[in-house]
Design an enzyme around this catalytic site. Structure first.
Site, PDB file in Angstrom:
ATOM      1  N   HIS A  69       0.527  -1.853   0.205  1.00 51.88           N
ATOM      2  CA  HIS A  69       0.239  -0.477  -0.050  1.00 51.88           C
ATOM      3  C   HIS A  69       0.906   1.742   0.327  1.00 51.88           C
ATOM      4  O   HIS A  69       1.496   0.963   0.670  1.00 51.88           O
ATOM      5  CB  HIS A  69      -0.722   0.002   1.212  1.00 51.88           C
ATOM      6  CG  HIS A  69      -1.834   1.131   1.320  1.00 51.88           C
ATOM      7  ND1 HIS A  69      -1.591   2.395   1.558  1.00 51.88           N
ATOM      8  CD2 HIS A  69      -3.143   0.922   0.832  1.00 51.88           C
ATOM      9  CE1 HIS A  69      -2.009   2.740   1.537  1.00 51.88           C
ATOM     10  NE2 HIS A  69      -3.940   2.123   1.166  1.00 51.88           N
ATOM     11  N   ASP A 117      40.745   0.989   6.269  1.00 50.43           N
ATOM     12  CA  ASP A 117      41.211   0.404   5.093  1.00 50.43           C
ATOM     13  C   ASP A 117      40.226   0.095   4.565  1.00 50.43           C
ATOM     14  O   ASP A 117      39.028   0.897   4.415  1.00 50.43           O
ATOM     15  CB  ASP A 117      41.148  -0.611   6.067  1.00 50.43           C
ATOM     16  CG  ASP A 117      41.021  -1.640   7.056  1.00 50.43           C
ATOM     17  OD1 ASP A 117      40.116  -1.862   6.503  1.00 50.43           O
ATOM     18  OD2 ASP A 117      41.599  -2.629   7.221  1.00 50.43           O
TER      19      ASP A 117
END
Length: 173
Positions: A69, A117
Site C-alpha cells: 500500500h 582501511d
C-alpha cells in the site's frame, strides 16, 4: 507454524521464528550478487508492526522490503535509509581513504579514533550510496589533519595513536 496471519510470530515461541530462514535467504542472495528484499507486511493498517518488521530486516542486512500500500512506502524507505550521521560518516570514510591511499600512499589510516582501511571503504560505499539514493546531502567535508567532527570522535584524521603511521613504511631520519 501455528499462526493464521502471514508473517506473524507463532504464539509460545521465544524469539524470532523467522530469523533462520531470513538469514538463509540473505546469504543466498549475497552469494549470487542479488539484492535481498524482505516480503510484504500484510497488516496494512499496522504501521508500528510494519516499522518494526522493516527495521529488523534492515538491521540484518536486507536491501529493502515489499510494500502493498502507498501508505507503507515512507516507513519502509525510512527503515532502509541511513541516518544523516551515518551518511556523513560514510562519506568522510570514503574521502579520507581516498586521500590516504592516493596522496599519502598508505594502506590504512586513522579517521578520528578509528582505523580505516579497504574493509571500511567497502562498508562505507553501501551506506553512502543508500544515503545518496535517499536524497541526503552532505554537511561535512574531509580535510586532512582536521579533527573528526561529531560526538565520540576525538582526535585527528591524520594522527594515529602514539604517532604511528598505519600502512606506511618506517622512515629513518
Amino acid at each position: 507454524m501455528r499462526s493464521l496471519r502471514v508473517g506473524a510470530q507463532p504464539a509460545g515461541y521465544p524469539g524470532d521464528a523467522f530469523h533462520y530462514p531470513l538469514m538463509r535467504m540473505l546469504v543466498a542472495a549475497r552469494s549470487r550478487g542479488l539484492a535481498a528484499i524482505d516480503g510484504p507486511y500484510l497488516a496494512i493498517r499496522d504501521l508500528d508492526g510494519l516499522r518494526a518488521a522493516a527495521a529488523s530486516a534492515a538491521a540484518i542486512g536486507y536491501d529493502g522490503k515489499w510494500v502493498l500500500h502507498p501508505g507503507q512506502i515512507g516507513i519502509v524507505n525510512e527503515a532502509f535509509s541511513p541516518s544523516q550521521d551515518d551518511y556523513e560518516r560514510a562519506e568522510l570514510i570514503l574521502d579520507a581513504y581516498r586521500y590516504y591511499t592516493e596522496v599519502e600512499h598508505r594502506g590504512a589510516a586513522m579517521l578520528g579514533d578509528e582505523m580505516i582501511d579497504e574493509a571500511s571503504r567497502k562498508l562505507a560505499l553501501v551506506t553512502a550510496a543508500r544515503g545518496r539514493a535517499a536524497g541526503l546531502a552532505r554537511c561535512q567535508r574531509f580535510e586532512p589533519g582536521q579533527a573528526m567532527p561529531g560526538p565520540g570522535r576525538p582526535g585527528s584524521a591524520q594522527d594515529p595513536p602514539a604517532g604511528e603511521g598505519l600502512g606506511q613504511a618506517g622512515r629513518q631520519g
